[in-house]
Design an enzyme around this catalytic site. Sequence first.
Site, PDB file in Angstrom:
ATOM      1  N   GLU A   1      37.433  30.643  73.202  1.00 25.44           N
ATOM      2  CA  GLU A   1      36.193  31.353  73.549  1.00 25.44           C
ATOM      3  C   GLU A   1      35.153  31.132  72.447  1.00 25.44           C
ATOM      4  O   GLU A   1      33.981  30.869  72.717  1.00 25.44           O
ATOM      5  CB  GLU A   1      36.514  32.854  73.702  1.00 25.44           C
TER       6      GLU A   1
ATOM      7  N   ASP B   1      35.079  28.554  70.381  1.00 27.20           N
ATOM      8  CA  ASP B   1      34.661  27.146  70.446  1.00 27.20           C
ATOM      9  C   ASP B   1      33.657  26.927  71.581  1.00 27.20           C
ATOM     10  O   ASP B   1      32.682  26.188  71.436  1.00 27.20           O
ATOM     11  CB  ASP B   1      35.876  26.235  70.645  1.00 27.20           C
TER      12      ASP B   1
ATOM     13  N   SER C   1      31.655  35.941  30.439  1.00 27.21           N
ATOM     14  CA  SER C   1      33.091  35.642  30.506  1.00 27.21           C
ATOM     15  C   SER C   1      33.823  36.922  30.108  1.00 27.21           C
ATOM     16  O   SER C   1      33.225  38.002  30.096  1.00 27.21           O
ATOM     17  CB  SER C   1      33.423  34.506  29.534  1.00 27.21           C
TER      18      SER C   1
ATOM     19  N   LYS D   1      42.635  39.319  38.720  1.00 28.64           N
ATOM     20  CA  LYS D   1      41.821  38.254  38.125  1.00 28.64           C
ATOM     21  C   LYS D   1      42.132  36.953  38.875  1.00 28.64           C
ATOM     22  O   LYS D   1      43.133  36.295  38.625  1.00 28.64           O
ATOM     23  CB  LYS D   1      42.117  38.097  36.647  1.00 28.64           C
TER      24      LYS D   1
HETATM   25  N1  LIG Z   1      38.266  35.933  38.044  1.00 31.25           N
HETATM   26  C1  LIG Z   1      38.003  37.182  38.431  1.00 31.25           C
HETATM   27  O1  LIG Z   1      38.664  37.692  39.349  1.00 31.25           O
HETATM   28  C2  LIG Z   1      36.886  37.956  37.790  1.00 31.25           C
HETATM   29  C3  LIG Z   1      36.640  39.302  38.146  1.00 31.25           C
HETATM   30  N2  LIG Z   1      37.419  39.957  39.041  1.00 31.25           N
HETATM   31  N3  LIG Z   1      35.621  39.980  37.570  1.00 31.25           N
HETATM   32  C4  LIG Z   1      34.817  39.354  36.671  1.00 31.25           C
HETATM   33  O2  LIG Z   1      33.806  40.071  36.136  1.00 31.25           O
HETATM   34  C5  LIG Z   1      32.750  39.358  35.448  1.00 31.25           C
HETATM   35  C6  LIG Z   1      31.584  40.299  35.359  1.00 31.25           C
HETATM   36  C7  LIG Z   1      31.609  40.894  33.997  1.00 31.25           C
HETATM   37  C8  LIG Z   1      32.452  40.032  33.131  1.00 31.25           C
HETATM   38  C9  LIG Z   1      33.136  38.993  34.023  1.00 31.25           C
HETATM   39  N4  LIG Z   1      34.991  38.062  36.295  1.00 31.25           N
HETATM   40  C10 LIG Z   1      36.033  37.365  36.827  1.00 31.25           C
HETATM   41  O3  LIG Z   1      36.217  36.077  36.430  1.00 31.25           O
HETATM   42  C11 LIG Z   1      35.449  35.657  35.281  1.00 31.25           C
HETATM   43  C12 LIG Z   1      34.247  34.862  35.679  1.00 31.25           C
HETATM   44  C13 LIG Z   1      33.992  33.881  34.568  1.00 31.25           C
HETATM   45  C14 LIG Z   1      35.195  33.882  33.686  1.00 31.25           C
HETATM   46  C15 LIG Z   1      36.237  34.732  34.396  1.00 31.25           C
HETATM   47  O4  LIG Z   1      37.025  33.889  35.215  1.00 31.25           O
END
Ligand SMILES: NC(=O)c1c(N)nc(OC2CCCC2)nc1O[C@@H]1CCC[C@@H]1O
Length: 331
Positions: free
Chosen positions: A35, A37, A82, A116
């Site tokens: 449906e 598609d 980060s 994460k």
């Molecule tokens: N990889 C993740 O699931 C994740 C997440 N759940 N939440 C954040 O919050 C940011 C915002 C504030 C600091 C980092 N970052 C994540 O990954 C970061 C992005 C760049 C480096 C890490 O992988």
Amino acid sequence: MSQDIQQQLKGLRDQLAYHGHRYYVEDNPEIPDAEYDRMMQQLLALEAENPALITPDSPSQRVGGKPLDGFTQVTHELPMLSLDNAFNDDELRAFEKRMQDRLIPSLSLSYCCEPKLDGLAVSLMYENGILVQAATRGDGTTGENITTNVRTIRSIPLKLQGEGWPERLEVRGEVFMPKQGFDELNARAQKKGEKTFANPRNAAAGSLRQLDSKITATRPLSFFAYSVGVVEGMDLAASQYERLVQLKSWGIPMCPEIRQLNSLDDVIAYYQDIAEKRPSLPYEIDGVVIKVDDVETQDQLGFVARAPRWAIAYKFPAQEEMTLLNNVEFQ
Ligand SMILES: NC(=O)c1c(N)nc(OC2CCCC2)nc1O[C@@H]1CCC[C@@H]1O
């Protein structure tokens, strides 16, 4: 004539966006694939007869035209931060103490806790509810414009759902390849004697760095939001958790394991629970991210270098088996 064709096209676009969300985000389709598609074919036929009426948010526009010659640069209006790491409960408690020592009055902190995801951080810019740009995190200040590739990710809406979203909304989150999709992709590549990927993170990075979005469109990529960057035109909720719930109400995928917790003891119990669940989760993670939930408190605490004082990644011990060098294909 043109008016009711526009109505017909809008109806088909909305139907396909709704059913696409049910299928790709909620994994709970309401209609049979045949449906869906049939509706897509109807849209394609009507757009072919009326190319001037094609809109950028049309589901037919997910797979782009000709391959790019290269990626243009994007400067993030707000830096994409980060994370510092913690490796045991004591380091986590020290993280909380450092924050409480800086907060006057030192109040009891609530946390937003998120798996994460082990993928690639991206920024999605929506203007008046339409996805207008997607970029990699890059070095946190400058990333690469990967809009054509991100548009192929079916769980990322080309147009926000519902109403009440801001004029400009930057959604930040992780593009990842689910474990099952990764295994199937590698099995197909092996059968064809093609290169296989070492892990889902590399597979996601390699898929997003394709200059031809038709290749990206064949890769099983997904996305979960984890924060908001630029917001213009309205104020969002004052809680990190509530903001993600708001994004979800607009059709942006939110990881179902995210929790709002009111004590560090609960956070430690959450960490242990996710560690137990980890092998059965459909995506790879390498820890949990623990954030102060109150956004004003986040702003009070700020960040040092590129890592916030108000967030930390509590990592799992490195996997036992040899893990191939996670050659960073793509920041
Ligand atoms: N990889 C993740 O699931 C994740 C997440 N759940 N939440 C954040 O919050 C940011 C915002 C504030 C600091 C980092 N970052 C994540 O990954 C970061 C992005 C760049 C480096 C890490 O992988």
